[in-house]
Design an enzyme around this catalytic site. Sequence first.
Site, PDB file in Angstrom:
ATOM      1  N   ARG A 105       0.774  -1.234   0.000  1.00  0.00           N
ATOM      2  CA  ARG A 105       0.000   0.000   0.000  1.00  0.00           C
ATOM      3  C   ARG A 105       0.812   1.295   0.000  1.00  0.00           C
ATOM      4  O   ARG A 105       0.248   2.373   0.172  1.00  0.00           O
ATOM      5  CB  ARG A 105      -1.025   0.039   1.145  1.00  0.00           C
ATOM      6  N   ASP A 106       2.130   1.206  -0.216  1.00  0.00           N
ATOM      7  CA  ASP A 106       2.921   2.433  -0.307  1.00  0.00           C
ATOM      8  C   ASP A 106       4.161   2.216  -1.176  1.00  0.00           C
ATOM      9  O   ASP A 106       5.266   2.636  -0.825  1.00  0.00           O
ATOM     10  CB  ASP A 106       3.317   2.932   1.088  1.00  0.00           C
ATOM     11  N   ILE A 107       3.954   1.578  -2.331  1.00  0.00           N
ATOM     12  CA  ILE A 107       5.057   1.393  -3.273  1.00  0.00           C
ATOM     13  C   ILE A 107       5.358   2.750  -3.906  1.00  0.00           C
ATOM     14  O   ILE A 107       4.471   3.405  -4.450  1.00  0.00           O
ATOM     15  CB  ILE A 107       4.708   0.339  -4.348  1.00  0.00           C
TER      16      ILE A 107
ATOM     17  N   ASN B 198      10.659   3.888  -1.273  1.00  0.00           N
ATOM     18  CA  ASN B 198      10.480   2.624  -0.557  1.00  0.00           C
ATOM     19  C   ASN B 198      11.094   1.453  -1.312  1.00  0.00           C
ATOM     20  O   ASN B 198      10.814   0.297  -0.999  1.00  0.00           O
ATOM     21  CB  ASN B 198       9.002   2.360  -0.269  1.00  0.00           C
TER      22      ASN B 198
ATOM     23  N   THR C 278       1.086   7.547  -0.659  1.00  0.00           N
ATOM     24  CA  THR C 278       1.764   8.744  -1.130  1.00  0.00           C
ATOM     25  C   THR C 278       1.052   9.229  -2.378  1.00  0.00           C
ATOM     26  O   THR C 278       0.867   8.465  -3.321  1.00  0.00           O
ATOM     27  CB  THR C 278       3.241   8.434  -1.408  1.00  0.00           C
TER      28      THR C 278
END
Length: 185
Positions: A35-37, A41, A78
Site C-alpha cells: 500500500r505504499d510502493i 520505498n 503517497t
Amino acid sequence: IVREDGPFDVARTVDVAMQVADALEHASQRSVAHRDIKPSNIVITPTGRARIVDMGLARLHQMAGDRDLTISGMTLGTFDYISPEQARDPRAADVRSDLYSLGCTMFFMLAGRAPFAEGTMVQKLLQHQQEPPPAIDGLRPDVPRRFAAIVGRLMEKDPADRFQRPAELVAELAAFAEAEGIRLA
C-alpha cells in the site's frame, strides 16, 4: 539514484521492476498488500538487488472488520503514487493497487518525475482518479512501444484492466526483455 544520476534506461527499469514485482508476488501469496510502493520505498543494494522497505502501511487481508487498523475516510499512501481505489478507500487496496503504484514508480524511473507531479494533494488525487497518465514513450522516445504499453497497463484506472498478479507482470517483462535482448541480473 534517479535524482542523483538521472532517469534509468529501459534495461535497468525492467530489472528493478521485475525484482519489485517478485517481492510483491511473495507478499501477495501471504495475503499482504504493501500500500505504499514508491521510489523512496525501493532500496537498491550495492550488488544491484532491489528491496522493498517500509511496511508501515501494509495490510494483511485476513485482518478485516474491527481489527483493521485503517481508519475509514482516511487516505493512506503517497499521493504521487497512489492508486485510484486506494485513494477512495485504503481498505480496498490489494496487490493490483501495489501494481498501479509500481507503474507510477516505473514512470518515475524513466522520466525522473511522477506521472502526476504537478498540483496540490487534491489535484493529484483527482488526476489519479480521472486523467490518463502521460505516455512514457512521448516523454522518452527511446522507450519501446511494447514497454510503454506495459507501464500504461499498470496505471489503468480500473484494477480489472491491470495485471491481476505480479507474476503476470514478471512474465510479461521477461518476455519483453528476451525479445529486446535485455540481459537481466
